[in-house]
Write a protein that holds these residues in place. Structure first.
Motif, PDB file in Angstrom:
ATOM      1  N   PHE A  10      39.549  33.896  91.435  1.00 19.05           N
ATOM      2  CA  PHE A  10      39.591  34.837  92.553  1.00 19.05           C
ATOM      3  C   PHE A  10      38.185  35.333  92.877  1.00 19.05           C
ATOM      4  O   PHE A  10      37.788  35.393  94.047  1.00 19.05           O
ATOM      5  N   PHE A  11      37.432  35.682  91.853  1.00 16.46           N
ATOM      6  CA  PHE A  11      36.058  36.151  92.040  1.00 16.46           C
ATOM      7  C   PHE A  11      35.206  35.064  92.698  1.00 16.46           C
ATOM      8  O   PHE A  11      34.449  35.339  93.640  1.00 16.46           O
ATOM      9  N   ILE A  13      36.245  32.530  94.535  1.00 17.82           N
ATOM     10  CA  ILE A  13      36.718  32.344  95.920  1.00 17.82           C
ATOM     11  C   ILE A  13      36.136  33.432  96.820  1.00 17.82           C
ATOM     12  O   ILE A  13      35.713  33.157  97.945  1.00 17.82           O
ATOM     13  N   MET A  14      36.078  34.654  96.331  1.00 16.29           N
ATOM     14  CA  MET A  14      35.519  35.745  97.128  1.00 16.29           C
ATOM     15  C   MET A  14      34.022  35.541  97.366  1.00 16.29           C
ATOM     16  O   MET A  14      33.518  35.850  98.462  1.00 16.29           O
ATOM     17  N   ILE A  15      33.302  35.032  96.384  1.00 20.72           N
ATOM     18  CA  ILE A  15      31.874  34.749  96.577  1.00 20.72           C
ATOM     19  C   ILE A  15      31.696  33.673  97.646  1.00 20.72           C
ATOM     20  O   ILE A  15      30.857  33.813  98.550  1.00 20.72           O
ATOM     21  N   PHE A  17      33.820  32.881 100.008  1.00 22.54           N
ATOM     22  CA  PHE A  17      34.250  33.482 101.267  1.00 22.54           C
ATOM     23  C   PHE A  17      33.149  34.382 101.844  1.00 22.54           C
ATOM     24  O   PHE A  17      32.862  34.355 103.047  1.00 22.54           O
ATOM     25  N   THR A  18      32.497  35.170 100.990  1.00 23.42           N
ATOM     26  CA  THR A  18      31.404  36.046 101.420  1.00 23.42           C
ATOM     27  C   THR A  18      30.226  35.227 101.944  1.00 23.42           C
ATOM     28  O   THR A  18      29.615  35.581 102.961  1.00 23.42           O
ATOM     29  N   VAL A  32      29.476  43.394 104.074  1.00 21.77           N
ATOM     30  CA  VAL A  32      30.345  43.018 102.953  1.00 21.77           C
ATOM     31  C   VAL A  32      29.615  43.230 101.628  1.00 21.77           C
ATOM     32  O   VAL A  32      30.159  43.814 100.681  1.00 21.77           O
ATOM     33  N   ALA A  36      30.576  45.912  98.694  1.00 18.79           N
ATOM     34  CA  ALA A  36      30.829  45.439  97.329  1.00 18.79           C
ATOM     35  C   ALA A  36      29.906  46.147  96.339  1.00 18.79           C
ATOM     36  O   ALA A  36      30.343  46.587  95.265  1.00 18.79           O
TER      37      ALA A  36
END
Length: 177
Positions: A10-11, A13-15, A17-18, A32, A36
């Protein structure tokens, strides 16, 4: 390596995505990252004192005290003590989560744990004071009058609706943390 990637998927994927957001719109990407970073700083100011307090509570207060005052046979006094502890608590909701395994290991009744979480969210004194200053005392009073029995009823009903083995599994998981 694979386990590490799966654990933090998840972490990661968020990186990704960012980074995509950052490439599409630089300003939104900066926002963003600032959000964060701000959230991380807030967590770093809240979580360490909570962990210290939890460690002290775990060592200083014997399991028998928790079981007597908040355990299976605590009754209405357990409900009142739980509400009192949760209502004087400080910090955001995520600060309450580390308390749960400690309360479970100390033998606190499951409905009182649920009540603790609900009361932390809804009837915390700091929240009530903030609400009074922003919305007014009349609204806050009536919300409190509705929410206080509401959190108690929800906690008791949720415990009754869960199977005993599900609750026992949660307590077993807490022992392993």
């Amino acid at each position: 390596m694979r386990k590490l990637i799966i654990r933090y998927k998840f972490f990661l994927i968020m990186i990704i995505f960012t980074l995509i957001i950052f490439m599409i719109n630089h300003d939104i990407g900066i926002n963003v990252l600032n959000t964060a970073f701000s959230s991380l700083l807030q967590m770093l100011t809240v979580v360490p004192p909570i962990m210290i307090m939890l460690g002290l509570m775990d060592v200083w207060i014997p399991r028998e005290k928790f079981m007597k005052h908040m355990g299976e046979s605590s009754g209405i006094s357990g409900i009142l003590i739980t509400i009192l502890i949760a209502s004087i608590a400080a910090g955001p909701m995520y600060a309450a989560f580390p308390f749960i395994p400690v309360l479970m290991r100390k033998g606190v009744k499951f409905s009182n744990i649920l009540l603790f979480m609900n009361a932390w969210c809804v009837i915390k004194i700091s929240t009530l004071l903030f609400e009074i200053s922003g919305i007014g005392i009349t609204f806050t009073f009536w919300r409190f009058v509705i929410d206080l029995p509401g959190v108690i009823i929800i906690s008791l009903i949720t415990e009754k609706m869960m199977k005993k083995d599900e609750i026992d599994n949660l307590y077993a998981l807490a022992e392993n943390l």
